[in-house]
Write a protein that holds these residues in place. Structure first.
Motif, PDB file in Angstrom:
ATOM      1  N   GLU A   1     -22.512  13.512   3.396  1.00 62.14           N
ATOM      2  CA  GLU A   1     -23.025  12.339   4.105  1.00 62.14           C
ATOM      3  C   GLU A   1     -24.337  11.883   3.475  1.00 62.14           C
ATOM      4  O   GLU A   1     -25.258  12.680   3.252  1.00 62.14           O
ATOM      5  N   HIS A   2     -24.406  10.596   3.179  1.00 64.58           N
ATOM      6  CA  HIS A   2     -25.646   9.948   2.732  1.00 64.58           C
ATOM      7  C   HIS A   2     -26.025   8.941   3.816  1.00 64.58           C
ATOM      8  O   HIS A   2     -25.543   7.810   3.815  1.00 64.58           O
TER       9      HIS A   2
ATOM     10  N   ARG B   1     -27.486   5.438   3.101  1.00 68.51           N
ATOM     11  CA  ARG B   1     -26.530   4.424   2.646  1.00 68.51           C
ATOM     12  C   ARG B   1     -25.375   4.241   3.616  1.00 68.51           C
ATOM     13  O   ARG B   1     -24.530   3.359   3.413  1.00 68.51           O
TER      14      ARG B   1
ATOM     15  N   GLN C   1     -22.818   6.277   4.003  1.00 66.58           N
ATOM     16  CA  GLN C   1     -21.579   6.579   3.296  1.00 66.58           C
ATOM     17  C   GLN C   1     -21.322   8.078   3.241  1.00 66.58           C
ATOM     18  O   GLN C   1     -22.240   8.895   3.371  1.00 66.58           O
TER      19      GLN C   1
ATOM     20  N   VAL D   1     -19.812  10.669   0.438  1.00 68.80           N
ATOM     21  CA  VAL D   1     -19.699  10.585  -1.019  1.00 68.80           C
ATOM     22  C   VAL D   1     -19.234  11.918  -1.591  1.00 68.80           C
ATOM     23  O   VAL D   1     -19.671  12.985  -1.145  1.00 68.80           O
TER      24      VAL D   1
ATOM     25  N   ASN E   1     -16.325   7.328  -2.593  1.00 69.42           N
ATOM     26  CA  ASN E   1     -17.185   7.109  -1.426  1.00 69.42           C
ATOM     27  C   ASN E   1     -16.468   6.250  -0.407  1.00 69.42           C
ATOM     28  O   ASN E   1     -15.593   5.457  -0.753  1.00 69.42           O
ATOM     29  N   GLU E   2     -16.841   6.441   0.829  1.00 67.31           N
ATOM     30  CA  GLU E   2     -16.264   5.663   1.930  1.00 67.31           C
ATOM     31  C   GLU E   2     -17.296   5.543   3.049  1.00 67.31           C
ATOM     32  O   GLU E   2     -18.229   6.344   3.141  1.00 67.31           O
ATOM     33  N   ARG E   3     -17.128   4.513   3.857  1.00 64.44           N
ATOM     34  CA  ARG E   3     -18.063   4.305   4.961  1.00 64.44           C
ATOM     35  C   ARG E   3     -17.858   5.389   6.010  1.00 64.44           C
ATOM     36  O   ARG E   3     -16.729   5.774   6.314  1.00 64.44           O
ATOM     37  N   LYS E   4     -18.953   5.893   6.564  1.00 67.05           N
ATOM     38  CA  LYS E   4     -18.824   6.883   7.629  1.00 67.05           C
ATOM     39  C   LYS E   4     -18.304   6.193   8.892  1.00 67.05           C
ATOM     40  O   LYS E   4     -18.917   5.258   9.390  1.00 67.05           O
TER      41      LYS E   4
END
Length: 727
Positions: free
Chosen positions: A453-454, A457, A459, A461, A468-471
């Motif tokens: 988890e970032h 951003r 996202q 990753v 990468n994908e949106r959380k």
């Protein structure tokens, strides 16, 4: 008219592709080429830049022989450079054409740089002499040539003033040679004041340069001891002797401070060679290195394959750093290849580190390398007081990751107006995200790795393939809202804890994947050095030799992180990394401390760090390597077999094992599924080859590959001599 039937001269040409030998090409009448000449040749339906090689040509039917299209007006590659390419190819079991590809990576530089338009005073006077024109005339009156913009800038006038004078015949146009990418360094520009220890070390290094013979010197100095200023004196000696110098650095894009220190010593910056240099500048550097105009290059590992004309010294800074190992196409260790390059060219190599690799220490003990030690910091500055925080006795508050002991010291440091650094070698917010209801874990669809988890951003990753994908707000498995939980800390999560505890402190988070790239990192590193922040939270890039004068506290958040794997170099790497990061404290002489959070305070790495007894650690690590027959007391090589399906990868890996020759001094281990069994959609199996120190590993591998079936379909086999990674 009769057709000329005389046989045409043929030469071997090495093309930049996976060719295991040079190809034969015809030389057109009137064309002058020889070994090292850069040429353009037809290759299939296209034409490529290539290099005329040494040796004899293979016999080719005259009707199949294709001619060289063009011989570039470019300095020939030296015999030393060509021998180096052949050696690297043979040692790493790589097709020579792929190694040559690294050498020929700037094809636009094969043609000479165009001349630059310039101006020179004719002696005529302008009709009217204004103050601006007078300044221009005074500068240009000595008959020296100027560029139009350079003269305007030096005189402090606009370009229209220069154009007006040219229109009146005051200047005549001339063509100037291309400008050098950097000014020539002056070895006498600013001689430093060295401590007695530094002066002794510098004399040893200068002596090695002046001997004009091959040698390897390990410059072993504690953090802050002035290793850079010391090896600068060896560089000065090489420049005085008319030789070129290469300085290899593991993170050249982040070493702005180093470039400024070089400028302060030599009055000019070195030419840079790394991935952040623009393509046009890379072409100019390549060309001017080949011509000998550039005298000093500071570069990443690939700069080892620049076409130096008069190379006379290589310095490998932070020689222990794993960034010197390339694990793509051509698998090589730039530190080891630098030593080979020095041996081929018969010039000295300097390996500098505060925490030398075990291999380099053993080579020094055996007498193969000289060892020069700098045991104390410059100006008698004290090393930081190091202590381990036993997290079993001083655990963090619920939901936190920082011990009360560390937080209290940070508070005291902040009150004194000094800086703290928190180190955690884990990017992002959390290494794992899961659902508290159903237990679903977010995994990369193409790799056997959890998504990180970032939160900055928003996202999730994968740090291996870049997916990468949106959380999401809800669990994709059970659909429950607001029940996704972050497990474990990354530096973003530590930053969240720090901001909550010290809301008024100026906090900076440093990581290689932050928005803004290298330019932002350099700006933030400069801001830290100027004291414009209070708390720094960063990954391993903060351990790369930076000098933060007001940094007096370093806290290691999770010192056990690097020990939790099966890597035989895990203890060594943890010791090196933690020593380097704690060495950021107290470099200006202020009293400083390093606090190491660990659940294993009794571990030999932690004991060595806290006691400052690096010698005992090295002795223990060397003894363990010798018992296990690991490098440098034995040899390792690895096969990584990958394919689109698990069955294909495993089947070919087993075929390789069956093809292994039966020899007493080399053992084949595996195949086994790699720890990272799936990367970028490819399934991976590994074999490890373990041999005695004097075993003929390359000959063994050649025989194995010759007896094994050729890879088919999606199967790929990578050979890694002297592997550094076991994932």
């Amino acid at each position: 008219m009769m057709k000329d039937s005389r046989p045409r001269r043929t030469v071997p040409v090495l093309v930049p592709m996976p060719a295991d030998r040079p190809y034969s090409y015809a030389v057109q009448e009137g064309m002058e080429v020889g070994p090292g000449s850069i040429v353009r040749v037809p290759l299939g339906p296209r034409e490529v830049g290539a290099v005329v090689w040494d040796g004899e040509c293979e016999a080719v039917e005259p009707k199949k022989l294709r001619p060289i299209s063009e011989a570039f007006d470019c300095p020939r590659l030296t015999e030393e450079t060509r021998r180096f390419v052949d050696w690297v190819a043979s040692y790493t079991l790589t097709p020579p054409g792929l190694v040559a590809r690294m050498l020929l990576r700037a094809p636009a530089a094969f043609d000479p740089e165009p001349p630059v338009e310039g101006l020179r005073a004719t002696g005529c006077q302008p009709e009217r002499l204004t103050d601006a024109r007078r300044r221009v005339m005074e500068l240009a009156g000595d008959g020296m040539a100027w560029t139009r913009s350079g003269l305007a800038h030096a005189a402090g006038v606009s370009l229209s003033v220069i154009d007006g004078l040219a229109a009146q015949g005051v200047f005549e146009p001339i063509m100037l040679p291309p400008r050098p990418v950097v000014a020539a360094p002056d070895p006498a520009y600013a001689a430093p004041e060295l401590s007695p220890d530094q002066a002794d070390a510098a004399r040893a290094l200068v002596s090695a340069v002046e001997s004009q013979d091959f040698s390897v010197t390990l410059l072993d100095g504690v953090t802050g001891s002035g290793k850079t200023e010391t090896y600068f004196e060896a560089i000065a000696a090489a420049i005085r002797a008319g030789r070129q110098v290469l300085i290899l650095m593991p993170e050249i894009a982040l070493t702005q401070a180093f470039l400024e220190r070089f400028h302060d010593r030599f009055g000019a910056r070195p030419a840079e060679w790394h991935s952040d240099v623009s393509p046009r500048m890379r072409e100019r550097v390549w060309r001017q290195v080949a011509e000998g105009t550039v005298r000093v290059v500071a570069g990443a590992r690939s700069s080892l394959f620049l076409p130096f004309r008069e190379l006379g010294l290589i310095v490998v800074d932070e020689e222990h750093d794993t960034a010197y190992k390339q694990e793509d196409r051509v698998f090589y260790n730039a530190r080891d290849m630098a030593v080979v390059r020095g041996h081929i060219g018969q010039f000295p190599v300097i390996l500098a580190s505060a925490t030398p690799s075990v291999e380099s220490r053993v080579n020094a003990d055996w007498g193969r390398y000289k060892r020069v030690a700098l045991p104390a910091r410059y100006a008698d500055a004290a090393l930081p007081d190091l202590a381990a925080i036993d997290m079993r006795r001083h655990p963090p508050a619920r939901g936190g990751f920082l011990s009360p002991v560390l937080l209290k010291r940070m508070e005291e440091t902040l009150a004194r107006g000094e800086q703290s650094l928190l180190f955690l070698n884990r990017r992002g917010y959390a290494p794992l995200t899961l659902c508290r209801v159903c237990g679903h874990r977010f995994q990369c669809p193409d790799c056997s790795a959890w998504l990180v988890e970032h939160r900055f951003r928003g996202q999730l990753v994968c740090h291996h393939c870049g997916h990468n994908e949106r959380k999401p707000d809800a669990c994709p498995e059970c659909g429950t809202l607001d029940h996704l939980v972050a497990c474990g800390p990354g530096i973003e999560r530590i930053a969240e804890e720090v901001v909550a505890r010290f809301p008024d402190a100026r906090t900076i988070v440093l990581s290689s994947d932050l928005a803004g790239g290298t330019r932002r990192l350099r700006l933030e590193l400069d801001a830290i050095a100027r004291g414009e922040c209070d708390i720094v939270i960063g990954t391993q890039l903060v351990a790369k030799g930076h000098n933060f004068p007001n940094m007096t506290l370093v806290g290691v958040v999770d010192a056990d992180l690097g020990l939790a794997n099966g890597d035989p170099r895990a203890a060594e790497r943890s010791f090196q990394l933690l020593s380097q990061v704690t060495g950021r404290a107290g470099r200006s002489g202020k009293r400083s401390a390093g606090l190491i959070q660990t659940y294993q305070p009794e571990h030999p790495v932690m004991q060595a760090l806290v006691s400052g007894d690096s010698e005992t650690f090295y002795q223990r690590e060397i003894a363990e390597r010798e018992r296990a027959g690991l490098p440098p007391f034995g040899r390792l090589a690895a096969f990584v077999v990958s394919a689109a399906t698990r069955q294909e990868a495993e089947s070919h890996a087993r075929a390789l094992r069956r093809a292994a020759p039966d020899v007493p001094d080399i053992e084949v281990l595996g195949p086994a599924e790699a720890p990272l069994a799936l990367v970028a959609g490819r399934h991976r199996f590994r074999l490890l080859l373990h041999g005695e120190r004097r075993s003929h590993m390359q000959d063994f591998i050649r025989a194995l590959l010759s007896a094994a079936p050729r890879p088919r379909g999606s199967v790929r086999v990578q050979v890694d001599i002297d592997p550094q990674s076991f994932l």
